[in-house]
Design a protein around this motif. Structure first.
Motif, PDB file in Angstrom:
ATOM      1  N   SER A  98       0.830  -1.196   0.000  1.00 45.70           N
ATOM      2  CA  SER A  98       0.000   0.000   0.000  1.00 45.70           C
ATOM      3  C   SER A  98       0.859   1.237   0.000  1.00 45.70           C
ATOM      4  CB  SER A  98      -0.886  -0.006   1.248  1.00 45.70           C
ATOM      5  OG  SER A  98      -0.092  -0.005   2.413  1.00 45.70           O
ATOM      6  N   GLY A  99       0.270   2.365  -0.415  1.00 47.84           N
ATOM      7  CA  GLY A  99       0.984   3.631  -0.424  1.00 47.84           C
ATOM      8  C   GLY A  99       2.098   3.645  -1.436  1.00 47.84           C
ATOM      9  N   ASP A 100       1.833   3.200  -2.675  1.00 50.02           N
ATOM     10  CA  ASP A 100       2.929   3.059  -3.625  1.00 50.02           C
ATOM     11  C   ASP A 100       3.308   4.368  -4.307  1.00 50.02           C
ATOM     12  OD1 ASP A 100       1.094   1.614  -6.464  1.00 50.02           O
ATOM     13  OD2 ASP A 100       0.821   3.462  -5.358  1.00 50.02           O
ATOM     14  N   SER A 160       9.466  -7.262  16.195  1.00 49.46           N
ATOM     15  CA  SER A 160       8.661  -8.465  16.004  1.00 49.46           C
ATOM     16  C   SER A 160       8.298  -8.682  14.542  1.00 49.46           C
ATOM     17  CB  SER A 160       7.366  -8.357  16.821  1.00 49.46           C
ATOM     18  OG  SER A 160       6.519  -7.365  16.258  1.00 49.46           O
ATOM     19  N   PRO A 161       7.948  -9.911  14.175  1.00 48.86           N
ATOM     20  CA  PRO A 161       7.450 -10.161  12.826  1.00 48.86           C
ATOM     21  C   PRO A 161       6.222  -9.322  12.499  1.00 48.86           C
ATOM     22  CG  PRO A 161       8.002 -12.227  13.900  1.00 48.86           C
ATOM     23  CD  PRO A 161       8.086 -11.166  14.954  1.00 48.86           C
ATOM     24  N   GLU A 162       5.370  -9.070  13.483  1.00 48.72           N
ATOM     25  CA  GLU A 162       4.182  -8.253  13.236  1.00 48.72           C
ATOM     26  C   GLU A 162       4.572  -6.814  12.888  1.00 48.72           C
ATOM     27  OE1 GLU A 162       3.186 -11.858  15.252  1.00 48.72           O
ATOM     28  OE2 GLU A 162       4.594 -10.286  15.854  1.00 48.72           O
ATOM     29  N   THR A 163       5.585  -6.295  13.567  1.00 50.03           N
ATOM     30  CA  THR A 163       6.068  -4.956  13.242  1.00 50.03           C
ATOM     31  C   THR A 163       6.684  -4.932  11.854  1.00 50.03           C
ATOM     32  OG1 THR A 163       6.448  -4.409  15.571  1.00 50.03           O
ATOM     33  CG2 THR A 163       7.678  -3.146  13.939  1.00 50.03           C
ATOM     34  N   HIS A 164       7.444  -5.961  11.538  1.00 52.48           N
ATOM     35  CA  HIS A 164       8.012  -6.068  10.191  1.00 52.48           C
ATOM     36  C   HIS A 164       6.915  -6.066   9.132  1.00 52.48           C
ATOM     37  CE1 HIS A 164      10.201  -7.418   6.722  1.00 52.48           C
ATOM     38  NE2 HIS A 164       9.602  -8.586   6.712  1.00 52.48           N
ATOM     39  N   ASP A 165       5.859  -6.824   9.372  1.00 51.72           N
ATOM     40  CA  ASP A 165       4.750  -6.842   8.427  1.00 51.72           C
ATOM     41  C   ASP A 165       4.142  -5.453   8.256  1.00 51.72           C
ATOM     42  OD1 ASP A 165       4.998  -9.541   7.931  1.00 51.72           O
ATOM     43  OD2 ASP A 165       3.388 -10.148   9.283  1.00 51.72           O
ATOM     44  N   ALA A 166       4.001  -4.729   9.370  1.00 51.62           N
ATOM     45  CA  ALA A 166       3.430  -3.382   9.300  1.00 51.62           C
ATOM     46  C   ALA A 166       4.330  -2.457   8.481  1.00 51.62           C
ATOM     47  CB  ALA A 166       3.232  -2.825  10.704  1.00 51.62           C
ATOM     48  N   PHE A 167       5.646  -2.551   8.667  1.00 53.98           N
ATOM     49  CA  PHE A 167       6.574  -1.735   7.895  1.00 53.98           C
ATOM     50  C   PHE A 167       6.516  -2.103   6.413  1.00 53.98           C
ATOM     51  CE2 PHE A 167       9.721  -1.213  11.706  1.00 53.98           C
ATOM     52  CZ  PHE A 167       8.832  -0.341  12.307  1.00 53.98           C
ATOM     53  N   TRP A 168       6.459  -3.401   6.151  1.00 52.30           N
ATOM     54  CA  TRP A 168       6.428  -3.883   4.775  1.00 52.30           C
ATOM     55  C   TRP A 168       5.171  -3.399   4.057  1.00 52.30           C
ATOM     56  CZ3 TRP A 168      10.201  -7.040   2.457  1.00 52.30           C
ATOM     57  CH2 TRP A 168       9.884  -7.532   1.194  1.00 52.30           C
ATOM     58  N   GLU A 169       4.052  -3.543   4.708  1.00 55.79           N
ATOM     59  CA  GLU A 169       2.776  -3.167   4.087  1.00 55.79           C
ATOM     60  C   GLU A 169       2.645  -1.656   3.924  1.00 55.79           C
ATOM     61  OE1 GLU A 169       0.119  -5.137   6.723  1.00 55.79           O
ATOM     62  OE2 GLU A 169       0.777  -7.134   6.044  1.00 55.79           O
ATOM     63  N   ALA A 170       3.235  -0.896   4.837  1.00 54.40           N
ATOM     64  CA  ALA A 170       3.181   0.563   4.722  1.00 54.40           C
ATOM     65  C   ALA A 170       4.123   1.098   3.650  1.00 54.40           C
ATOM     66  CB  ALA A 170       3.527   1.200   6.069  1.00 54.40           C
ATOM     67  N   GLY A 171       5.133   0.329   3.281  1.00 52.58           N
ATOM     68  CA  GLY A 171       6.104   0.786   2.293  1.00 52.58           C
ATOM     69  C   GLY A 171       7.320   1.464   2.883  1.00 52.58           C
ATOM     70  N   PHE A 172       7.570   1.302   4.194  1.00 54.17           N
ATOM     71  CA  PHE A 172       8.712   1.961   4.823  1.00 54.17           C
ATOM     72  C   PHE A 172      10.033   1.543   4.179  1.00 54.17           C
ATOM     73  CE2 PHE A 172       6.728   2.757   9.310  1.00 54.17           C
ATOM     74  CZ  PHE A 172       5.745   3.535   8.725  1.00 54.17           C
TER      75      PHE A 172
END
Length: 459
Positions: A42-44, A94-106
């Motif tokens: 998201s946020g591309d 955490s893996p959950e934080t990694h997922d949040a960063f990945w999905e946000a496009g950080f």
């Protein structure tokens, strides 16, 4: 979605999971992609256009994308703070934080748009990292040094290499290290075989690649050796369970990486001619039509740390506000909240001023980086060694302000704020760890002064 910290595990309760907990998903002993993440997160920024200097000339679309990323980082702040101790215990977020960063496009902020990135520029990247550090400095360190090297890949590697590197998983998470030990690099058909151990590979727990540098044999027989940066994809390196034993930044994922005869094709190794000076267009500035991909490594790298420490200082300000608004002045004849007392207001004001100044220096350094890169690419003025050295020292000055802010606020909090497990103590420990690295202003200032004097003599 498969997700896991990517590292070797030794014994129970290794850094891939909190002590006594099972690893969160399959854990490999070799670096590998963090799950089957393909497609565009998201946020591309697809409508943003190509950024030409964020926080100083970017278009409205880029500004909107950056605003969204900063807002998302602020939304994550309570979670990052709640996870600070667990992040230290496991050695990374955490893996959950990694997922949040990945999905946000950080991870895609500095990645070229041509290859699915956001291309938001250096000042924008520093601002996002500072915002994440306000939630958890260790997390910001791990994120920053995993995502930041997209700038070097986008600047200096060939189109073929960039297409393969960025295209492997759509986002690049790649630590870099020059701390090679017992390295053996030999020429083989089509590339090189590389072995050795590289330390302090911050950002490696969720890495898709690893970047290192070393001395490579010449491509042709009897050709001189080459000092090169090289890239190795996940699956071709082992991550050691050897991080977390220092005073602070315990959750920064700064593990060691071991290569055992990893094959590095020719196009995944580039001569390191851009470390501290650059003149004229680079492969990346021509490929992407953006001069941000024409700067030097020295002019950028310490700015990452300055952004982290600026965010750490603001986190300490937040914690200080919590303390003084919930506790009374000790040894006072009347019951008065510390927040209502001029001494505590003064200390808060000083800490806030230093934190704001640290952040401003960080962002200004990013703006100068982009300006120097533009002039160099245009052929007007090289991105010289003295420019990079002075930028480097600006970042050190920012870190000193952040250190002073955190120290002041800790001293004027309370003894309980310095106890184990308290946020203020953790922020201070993180700053101590940051300011005890080998590269510090006291060591580097003479180099900047010498380069400056030589530049004056040349004119």
């Amino acid at each position: 979605m498969t997700r896991a910290p990517i590292r070797a595990r030794t014994g129970q309760g290794g850094v891939g999971a909190a002590p006594g907990e099972p690893p969160p998903g399959p854990v490999s002993s070799t670096g590998a992609a963090p799950g089957n993440r393909t497609g565009t997160p998201s946020g591309d920024g697809s409508d943003s256009g190509c950024n030409r200097g964020s926080d100083g000339g970017s278009d409205g679309g880029s500004d909107a994308v950056l605003a969204g990323l900063l807002a998302r980082a602020a939304e994550l702040r309570p979670l990052l703070r709640a996870e600070q101790q667990a992040t230290e215990d496991r050695g990374t977020y955490s893996p959950e934080t990694h997922d949040a960063f990945w999905e946000a496009g950080f991870y895609r902020m500095l990645q070229p748009r041509r290859f699915g990135g956001l291309e938001l520029g250096v000042p924008a990247f520093y601002r996002l990292i500072a915002e994440v550090a306000r939630g958890c400095p260790s997390t910001a360190w791990c994120l920053c040094l995993g995502a930041g090297h997209a700038l070097q890949v986008g600047s200096y590697f060939s189109e073929r290499a960039q297409r393969e590197i960025f295209g492997l998983h759509g986002q690049l998470v790649s630590p870099a290290s020059g701390n090679g030990q017992n390295t053996v690099i030999e020429r083989v058909p089509g590339g090189y075989k590389v072995s050795g151990k590289w330390r302090y590979c911050s950002g490696v727990p969720y890495s898709t690649h690893f970047m290192g540098f070393g001395t490579f044999p010449g491509v042709e027989p009897d050709a001189p050796d080459r000092f090169c940066w090289f890239v190795v994809p996940g699956g071709d390196y082992t991550i050691l369970d050897d991080w977390g034993g220092i005073i602070g930044m315990k959750g920064s994922g700064s593990n060691s990486v071991v290569l055992d005869g990893a094959f590095v094709p020719d196009h995944f190794a580039v001569d390191c001619t851009w470390f501290d000076e650059s003149a004229g267009p680079t492969a990346g500035s021509e490929l992407h039509g953006n001069p941000v991909y024409g700067g030097t490594f020295e002019g950028f790298a310490e700015g990452e740390i300055a952004a982290i420490t600026a965010g750490t200082a603001m986190a300490a300000v937040d914690e200080y506000v919590r303390i003084i608004t919930t506790s009374t002045v000790p040894h006072h004849a009347e019951t008065v909240l510390r927040a209502e007392h001029p001494d505590y207001q003064r200390w808060l004001g000083m800490g806030l001023a230093w934190a704001d100044a640290a952040a401003a220096i960080s962002v200004r350094g990013g703006q100068l980086y982009e300006e120097y890169a533009r002039l160099s690419v245009e052929g007007s003025d090289p991105f010289s060694r003295d420019k990079g050295a002075r930028l480097n020292d600006m970042y050190f000055a920012s870190e000193q302000l952040a250190y002073d802010a955190v120290g002041l606020l800790l001293r004027n909090s309370s003894s309980s704020a310095a106890a184990d497990g308290q946020a203020m103590q953790r922020y201070f420990r993180d700053m101590v760890a940051t300011c005890t690295r080998a590269d510090q202003l006291e060591r580097m200032a003479a180099a900047a002064a010498g380069a400056y004097l030589r530049s004056l003599a040349a004119t």
